[in-house]
Design an enzyme around this catalytic site. Structure first.
Site, PDB file in Angstrom:
ATOM      1  N   TYR A 172       0.830  -1.206   0.000  1.00 33.71           N
ATOM      2  CA  TYR A 172       0.000   0.000   0.000  1.00 33.71           C
ATOM      3  C   TYR A 172       0.864   1.256   0.000  1.00 33.71           C
ATOM      4  CZ  TYR A 172      -3.593   3.311   1.578  1.00 33.71           C
ATOM      5  OH  TYR A 172      -4.445   4.380   1.700  1.00 33.71           O
ATOM      6  N   LYS A 176       1.379   4.138  -3.069  1.00 33.92           N
ATOM      7  CA  LYS A 176       1.049   5.545  -2.832  1.00 33.92           C
ATOM      8  C   LYS A 176       2.277   6.441  -2.989  1.00 33.92           C
ATOM      9  CE  LYS A 176      -3.382   5.230  -1.770  1.00 33.92           C
ATOM     10  NZ  LYS A 176      -4.451   5.903  -2.540  1.00 33.92           N
TER      11      LYS A 176
END
Length: 258
Positions: A172, A176
């Site tokens: 994750y 990002k």
């Protein structure tokens, strides 16, 4: 397509006459941002895959209906951000309905915080497909429409976890971080087109439906929790920008509002 809206927007409606495309708008931060943009006067394309209720609650139709019930303008737009044709069709449908696009909120995302050594390849790939490639596809699709309006604002929702290198690594945060690099570079590329390009991350943890479904937020202390409305207010502020204002930045929701 219509040109940029002229004149001063009505008091309390700083985005009057603007069109916003919100990817990942069926629930959580995206839903709250879509509602706030509509309240600020924008016509909103509520874009996501969720056309029917599933394991995680929330649909694009429910969000669009809530906007129209409050007197705003909204369009429920089915959109799979990982599929190029789906993105192109969603953007084309928005332009057909509203005449153009001025603002993009690239919010669609999936969460995976597991250690790298126990991360299945399909989970790693899903984070990259949705969180990174999805942002690339929706951004690429809307740029010509913002350019045609004489400017506008691109906002990608990221996470404070990007900078938490002392907490280890996961798919994750990596996905990002790549989005932040993409948008910081795009800010330079699109400055001549009067397009603001910024990233927006929560200052604390936002306990969305997706976060709750993943089980990731069960041990978050109350003082570390941020209401989604803080992200919505910050998103409205960034949506108002063009290249003469805030651009080329990674903002935190509570900091930018101060």
């Amino acid at each position: 397509m219509t040109g940029p809206v002229q004149g001063k927007p009505p008091e309390g409606k700083p985005l009057a006459g603007k069109v916003a495309f919100v990817a990942g708008a069926s629930r959580g931060i995206g839903r709250t941002v879509a509602l706030a943009l509509a309240e600020a006067g924008a016509s909103v394309a509520v874009a996501a895959r969720s056309e029917q209720e599933g394991r995680v609650p929330g649909t694009i139709h429910a969000v669009a209906q809530r906007i129209t019930d409050a007197g705003g303008r909204a369009l429920a737009v089915p959109c799979d951000v990982t599929a190029e044709e789906s993105v192109e069709a969603a953007v084309a449908g928005t332009v057909k309905e509203f005449g153009g696009i001025d603002v993009l909120i690239a919010n669609a995302g999936v969460l995976w915080l597991g250690p790298v050594e126990s991360t299945p390849l399909k989970r790693w790939q899903l984070c990259l497909d949705v969180n990174l490639t999805g942002v690339f596809l929706v951004t690429r699709a809307v740029i010509p429409h913002l350019r045609a309006r004489g400017g506008g604002s691109l906002v990608a929702v990221t996470t404070g976890g990007v900078g938490m290198t002392d907490r280890g690594a996961n798919a994750y945060w990596v996905s990002k971080a790549a989005v932040e690099r993409l948008y910081l570079g795009l800010a330079v590329d699109l400055r001549p087109d009067n397009i603001a390009v910024n990233c927006l991350a929560p200052s604390r943890v936002v306990l969305t439906e997706g976060w709750a479904a993943s089980g990731a937020g069960r041990e978050i202390p109350p003082e570390a929790v941020e209401p989604p409305e803080a992200m919505a207010a910050a998103a409205v502020l960034l949506a108002r920008q063009d290249a003469s204002g805030i651009t080329g930045t990674v903002q935190r929701s509570e900091s930018i509002r101060r």
